[in-house]
Every structure is written in C-alpha cells, then in structure tokens.
Design a protein around this motif. Structure first.
Motif, PDB file in Angstrom:
ATOM      1  N   ALA A   1      -0.260   4.876   9.338  1.00 24.43           N
ATOM      2  CA  ALA A   1      -1.405   4.785   8.429  1.00 24.43           C
ATOM      3  C   ALA A   1      -1.205   5.666   7.207  1.00 24.43           C
ATOM      4  O   ALA A   1      -1.527   5.261   6.078  1.00 24.43           O
ATOM      5  N   LEU A   2      -0.662   6.865   7.410  1.00 28.35           N
ATOM      6  CA  LEU A   2      -0.410   7.763   6.284  1.00 28.35           C
ATOM      7  C   LEU A   2       0.595   7.154   5.306  1.00 28.35           C
ATOM      8  O   LEU A   2       0.447   7.284   4.084  1.00 28.35           O
ATOM      9  N   ALA A   3       1.617   6.489   5.834  1.00 26.22           N
ATOM     10  CA  ALA A   3       2.612   5.860   4.960  1.00 26.22           C
ATOM     11  C   ALA A   3       1.980   4.776   4.104  1.00 26.22           C
ATOM     12  O   ALA A   3       2.240   4.678   2.894  1.00 26.22           O
ATOM     13  N   PHE A   4       1.122   3.955   4.720  1.00 31.33           N
ATOM     14  CA  PHE A   4       0.515   2.858   3.967  1.00 31.33           C
ATOM     15  C   PHE A   4      -0.539   3.380   2.986  1.00 31.33           C
ATOM     16  O   PHE A   4      -0.687   2.840   1.887  1.00 31.33           O
ATOM     17  N   HIS A   5      -1.259   4.449   3.348  1.00 32.52           N
ATOM     18  CA  HIS A   5      -2.195   5.073   2.397  1.00 32.52           C
ATOM     19  C   HIS A   5      -1.422   5.634   1.195  1.00 32.52           C
ATOM     20  O   HIS A   5      -1.847   5.495   0.041  1.00 32.52           O
ATOM     21  N   ALA A   6      -0.288   6.295   1.493  1.00 36.53           N
ATOM     22  CA  ALA A   6       0.530   6.862   0.416  1.00 36.53           C
ATOM     23  C   ALA A   6       1.062   5.766  -0.497  1.00 36.53           C
ATOM     24  O   ALA A   6       1.143   5.939  -1.723  1.00 36.53           O
ATOM     25  N   ASP A   7       1.401   4.619   0.077  1.00 39.34           N
ATOM     26  CA  ASP A   7       1.894   3.499  -0.727  1.00 39.34           C
ATOM     27  C   ASP A   7       0.798   3.012  -1.679  1.00 39.34           C
ATOM     28  O   ASP A   7       1.045   2.779  -2.867  1.00 39.34           O
ATOM     29  N   ASN A   8      -0.415   2.892  -1.161  1.00 40.12           N
ATOM     30  CA  ASN A   8      -1.529   2.453  -2.008  1.00 40.12           C
ATOM     31  C   ASN A   8      -1.857   3.469  -3.094  1.00 40.12           C
ATOM     32  O   ASN A   8      -2.334   3.100  -4.180  1.00 40.12           O
TER      33      ASN A   8
END
Length: 245
Positions: free
Chosen positions: A15-22
């Motif tokens: 989840a942190l990776a995808f939040h960082a991507d956004n």
C-alpha cells in the motif's frame, strides 16, 4: 502518512508503494516497492511481487546496475511463477543484456538458462533451444559450479521433451558436476530425466524411474523434484496405457 511512521508494518509495504506512486515520490516507490515485493515472494504471493517489482523498475531513477539487474531477475521469476510468461521473458532478456555488459558471465549464463526454460513453456521451442545452448556455451568452461550444473540439467530436460538423443549425455554430465559440487537436487533431476526419456522412447526403465523418485522424496527437502517426477511419471504411464504405474 500514518502508514509510513516507524516501525512500518510489513503488511502495509504494498500500500505504501502504491501511495508513493500516486504522490510522485519515486524514491519511496522503490524503497517500499522492492521491500514489499520481497515480502510478497516470501509468502508465495507471486502476482503481487511481480506487480511491485514492475512498479519499482518503472519508477527507479538511474539505479545502480547491480540493483537493477537483481530486480529484473526477481521480477522475471515472480512473473514466471504466476504465469506472466511474456513479462518474465522480457525481464530475463533485459537482465541478460545487463549481466553481459557487467562482464558477469556466470550470472548471464544462469539467466540464459532461465530464459530457455521460460521460452519452452510458451511453446517457443527453437528460441528456447538457442538460449539453452548459449547458456551452456558461456558456462561449459567455467569449471564445476551450480550454474554449469543447472545449465546441463536444462539441456537434459529440453532433450527429454524434444526427443533429443543427447538428453542422456547432458544428464550424465550434469550428474558428474552435481556429484562433484555436492548438489543432490541436480543429480536427482538429471537421473530423473534420463529415466523419463527411456520410458518415453522405449517404455523401459520404469524400475529405475521409481527408484529415482523414491530417492528424491527422501532427499529433496522442498519436494520440487519428487513432485515433478511423480506427476510426469503418471502422465507418461498414461501415454503408454500403463495405469498400474
């Protein structure tokens, strides 16, 4: 975010990776993406691992060659394990090019062996054979080592499925190298391919095949070789209308 406050719960890495991507934070994408992918792989969540490696590779800005090539190799294996065959092949090809540029011929040869295996599963037999031979060409003068042993095992497997009489020669060489380096899995696989080839071509050697299977069950801690030999033995027995096997 609250999720990123230490200590970070490893279950939140994806989840942190995808939040960082956004959020457009490339460094955080790589940091959390690679860690999340490694955790996913360790738990057998190979599709999630493949997605996270792919995300990190897309967003990484000028990563060190050693880091990038390892991420490509890990992405390839994760993709292979969740049936994303074309993605696996693409990453193995990129990893091979990087290993070649780095002068790391052992790893290049091992990646070529993986590429050969992946291509065969996609039905691209001629390309698979070409990659397998390129792997062995790089490794045959390397001296006894795991990379050379598994390259020979791959060629023995190709020989089995392609009805190549050289299967037994590759298997014998793999057994010799595997014995010298103390790799029981190599020896079991190579012996199994020889026995399977005999069963396929001549409907003989069933007792040897059963012996190899039982020995693999006793020595293969992960069960991969034993399960492979057991399932393929049943398939070949059915081909020969021999249900008692």
């Amino acid at each position: 975010t609250a999720l990123a406050r230490p200590p970070v719960d490893p279950n939140t890495l994806a989840a942190l990776a995808f939040h960082a991507d956004n959020a457009g934070d490339s460094q955080a994408v790589v940091r959390y993406g690679i860690a999340g992918a490694q955790r996913a792989s360790s738990l057998g969540a190979h599709r999630q691992a493949a997605d996270l490696y792919a995300l990190a590779l897309r967003r990484a800005e000028s990563p060190a060659a050693e880091d990038k090539v390892q991420w490509l190799e890990q992405h390839a294996v994760a993709s292979y394990l969740c049936s994303l065959g074309e993605a696996a092949v693409s990453s193995w090809r990129d990893a091979i090019a990087l290993r070649h540029a780095m002068g790391d011929h052992l790893a290049e040869g091992d990646d070529l062996r993986w590429l050969s295996h992946g291509l065969w599963g996609l039905g691209r037999v001629a390309e698979s054979d070409e990659a397998g031979r390129a792997s062995l060409g790089l490794l045959q003068d390397a001296g006894p080592c795991p990379e050379q042993a598994w390259s020979l095992v791959n060629m023995a497997e190709q020989g089995l499925w392609n009805f190549d009489p050289a299967c037994s020669e590759y298997a014998a060489r793999a057994i010799a190298v595997g014995t010298e380096i103390g790799d029981a899995a190599v020896v079991a696989r190579a012996r199994g391919y020889t026995a399977l080839a005999n069963a396929v071509r001549t409907d003989s050697g069933w007792d040897e095949l059963e012996t190899v299977w039982h020995e693999a069950m006793a020595t293969d801690a992960r069960g991969e070789t034993a399960s492979f030999l057991g399932s393929v033995t049943g398939y070949i027995a059915a081909m020969h209308f021999n249900p008692d096997r």
